[in-house]
Scaffold this motif. Structure first.
Motif, PDB file in Angstrom:
ATOM      1  N   LEU A 170       0.791  -1.301  -0.079  1.00 47.77           N
ATOM      2  CA  LEU A 170       0.067   0.033   0.009  1.00 47.77           C
ATOM      3  C   LEU A 170       0.876   1.392   0.011  1.00 47.77           C
ATOM      4  CD1 LEU A 170      -3.063  -0.959   2.357  1.00 47.77           C
ATOM      5  CD2 LEU A 170      -2.820  -1.211  -0.022  1.00 47.77           C
ATOM      6  N   ASN A 172       3.053   4.006  -1.496  1.00 45.28           N
ATOM      7  CA  ASN A 172       3.372   4.841  -2.847  1.00 45.28           C
ATOM      8  C   ASN A 172       4.550   4.467  -3.297  1.00 45.28           C
ATOM      9  OD1 ASN A 172       0.781   6.303  -3.094  1.00 45.28           O
ATOM     10  ND2 ASN A 172       1.621   8.106  -2.460  1.00 45.28           N
ATOM     11  N   THR A 190       3.168   5.000  -8.015  1.00 45.82           N
ATOM     12  CA  THR A 190       2.492   6.349  -7.652  1.00 45.82           C
ATOM     13  C   THR A 190       3.250   7.123  -7.113  1.00 45.82           C
ATOM     14  OG1 THR A 190       1.837   5.178  -5.710  1.00 45.82           O
ATOM     15  CG2 THR A 190       0.127   5.210  -7.440  1.00 45.82           C
ATOM     16  N   TRP A 347      -5.069   7.351  -6.452  1.00 46.43           N
ATOM     17  CA  TRP A 347      -5.391   5.854  -6.050  1.00 46.43           C
ATOM     18  C   TRP A 347      -6.354   5.076  -6.376  1.00 46.43           C
ATOM     19  CZ3 TRP A 347      -4.256   7.473  -0.193  1.00 46.43           C
ATOM     20  CH2 TRP A 347      -2.877   7.386   0.197  1.00 46.43           C
ATOM     21  N   LYS A 350      -5.147   2.859  -9.065  1.00 44.34           N
ATOM     22  CA  LYS A 350      -4.234   1.762  -8.500  1.00 44.34           C
ATOM     23  C   LYS A 350      -5.151   0.812  -7.952  1.00 44.34           C
ATOM     24  CE  LYS A 350      -0.436   0.711  -5.342  1.00 44.34           C
ATOM     25  NZ  LYS A 350       0.586   1.142  -4.500  1.00 44.34           N
ATOM     26  N   TYR A 351      -6.008   1.055  -7.118  1.00 41.45           N
ATOM     27  CA  TYR A 351      -6.978  -0.038  -6.399  1.00 41.45           C
ATOM     28  C   TYR A 351      -8.265  -0.055  -7.160  1.00 41.45           C
ATOM     29  CZ  TYR A 351      -3.453   1.183  -2.935  1.00 41.45           C
ATOM     30  OH  TYR A 351      -2.180   1.329  -2.112  1.00 41.45           O
ATOM     31  N   TYR A 387      -3.501  12.364   4.263  1.00 41.43           N
ATOM     32  CA  TYR A 387      -3.108  11.152   3.676  1.00 41.43           C
ATOM     33  C   TYR A 387      -3.686   9.783   4.177  1.00 41.43           C
ATOM     34  CZ  TYR A 387       0.502   7.797   1.725  1.00 41.43           C
ATOM     35  OH  TYR A 387       1.132   6.779   1.039  1.00 41.43           O
ATOM     36  N   LEU A 391      -6.218   7.127   2.581  1.00 42.19           N
ATOM     37  CA  LEU A 391      -6.023   5.730   2.499  1.00 42.19           C
ATOM     38  C   LEU A 391      -7.204   4.634   2.888  1.00 42.19           C
ATOM     39  CD1 LEU A 391      -3.739   3.926   1.560  1.00 42.19           C
ATOM     40  CD2 LEU A 391      -2.714   4.065   3.828  1.00 42.19           C
ATOM     41  N   ILE A 394     -10.393   5.183   0.467  1.00 41.48           N
ATOM     42  CA  ILE A 394     -10.022   4.196  -0.681  1.00 41.48           C
ATOM     43  C   ILE A 394     -10.225   2.946  -0.426  1.00 41.48           C
ATOM     44  CG2 ILE A 394      -7.353   3.897  -0.705  1.00 41.48           C
ATOM     45  CD1 ILE A 394      -9.449   5.134  -3.608  1.00 41.48           C
TER      46      ILE A 394
END
Length: 402
Positions: A170, A172, A190, A347, A350-351, A387, A391, A394
């Protein structure tokens, strides 16, 4: 050192390469001594690893070897700006710094033994261990330790060296073998995107070198003193100011200039483009992205943000587009909600669009909070609390997306 029965049993059933691998592991374990809870809560303890002190920090850059070293700093900060802060504000600031310093001591970036000691004992055992400490302790010492213990019993630190594999993925910094497509270009991680986007698409390495030359001409101590003198400016931006103090030195300017000359880069190369995946992948590691490309861009952006309005350096930085973040037809302030929310946007790719990463983030149970803690460091572009909030958000989106 004599082997215990478990070690002898394991060795008896292994052969060849497996035996060699296990023997090496057992040797490391045998040489690594555990740290007791008593040692962790004793203020004078200096944790050693491979014969060297394991330091911890406040604001990422102010380092200590022991909690006893931390106490005078906390006290000095609580006495800053006489006549400006109320007594209650000073008390809260001291307690917050104490708790953050203890957390940095425990959640170490280079040694997991302090956290292991804290998490393998009950809160009652922790209280008793602190009660048995005979050394001087500041007010709130026990409460700070208990707060840190409670937090990390229900959290996982998501960073590139996490011992918990999903936490590592997880980060970056996690390298993406197939690359990740973001805003018309491919990046190795990322982190590569996040640091590259801080440079205008047209900014060249020659222009960065020229800017460094401008910074080298100045004595920055008066500017730092101006930022230090105002608590309304310093306290909300303490990490950014300590970051500038660390980087606005001849040694750092020399280092940045040397890095610009590495890897066959040309003066005409564009800073954002060279960080993208073009003819070759992983031209720069995620670490290089953060400590070179990211830190260099942050210096320029922060100087623009914090320099006086009439300072000529602001015009020179603006001419090289360090007055904002430029992405397509968007222009975002470096310290702005819009730029910070870009993290959530990347994100989502990515996720939510890359199945293997969605699987990882969904695998972490909901009762475990995703955290990001590195030596009490922060980030001026996206503060750690924001941040961490993104996280966890997401993760919920990934669960709903499935």
């Amino acid at each position: 050192m004599a082997m215990n029965s478990l070690q002898r049993s394991l060795i008896c059933i292994l052969h060849g390469a497996a035996f060699a691998a296990l023997a090496a592991t057992l040797g490391v374990v045998a040489q690594t001594q555990q740290i007791s809870l008593r040692e962790i809560v004793t203020p004078s303890t200096v944790v050693l690893k491979n014969g060297h002190p394991v330091t911890f920090a406040l604001h990422g850059f102010i380092e200590f070897k022991s909690l006893a070293e931390l106490f005078p700093y906390v006290e000095s900060q609580s006495r800053r700006w006489p006549g400006t802060l109320k007594d209650e504000e000073r008390r809260r600031m001291a307690l917050d710094l104490l708790r953050r310093g203890i957390e940095s001591r425990v959640v170490s970036m280079i040694d997991e033994r302090p956290l292991e000691a804290l998490l393998t004992h009950t809160s009652d055992e922790l209280r008793q261990a602190i009660a048995n400490v005979t050394e001087s302790k500041p007010p709130g010492y026990a409460e700070a330790f208990l707060t840190v213990q409670e937090k990390w019993k229900h959290s996982v630190n998501c960073w590139s060296a996490s011992s918990y594999l999903p936490g590592r993925v997880l980060s970056n910094w996690y390298p993406i073998e197939e690359g990740i497509q973001l805003y018309g270009a491919t990046y190795d991680s990322t982190e590569h995107f996040w640091q590259a986007v801080k440079y205008h698409p047209e900014t060249t390495l020659a222009e960065l070198t020229d800017l460094l030359g401008e910074l080298e001409k100045r004595d920055w101590s008066p500017g730092i003193a101006r930022l230090d003198s105002d608590p309304k400016l310093y306290l909300p931006n303490s990490y950014a100011i300590e970051f500038l103090r660390h980087n606005l030195t001849p040694e750092r300017f020399h280092w940045f200039r040397a890095e610009l000359g590495r890897r066959g880069l040309q003066p005409s190369d564009r800073a954002r483009t060279v960080q993208q995946r073009n003819s070759a992948s992983f031209r720069f590691s995620a670490l290089e992205e953060k400590v070179f490309w990211g830190d260099l861009a942050d210096v320029f952006h922060l100087l623009y943000e914090f320099s006086a309005e009439n300072d000529p350096i602001r015009q020179k930085l603006a001419a090289r587009h360090f007055d904002s973040i430029y992405l397509g037809d968007r222009r975002m302030g470096f310290i702005s909600e819009e730029f910070r929310s870009l993290m959530l946007e990347i994100w989502r790719v990515k996720y939510l669009e890359m199945p293997r990463f969605g699987e990882v983030i969904r695998s972490i149970p909901a009762e475990i909070r995703l955290e990001h803690f590195l030596n009490d460091g922060d980030s001026p572009d996206i503060p750690i609390p924001i941040y961490v909030g993104y996280l966890n958000q997401i993760r919920e989106l990934a669960r709903a997306h499935r």
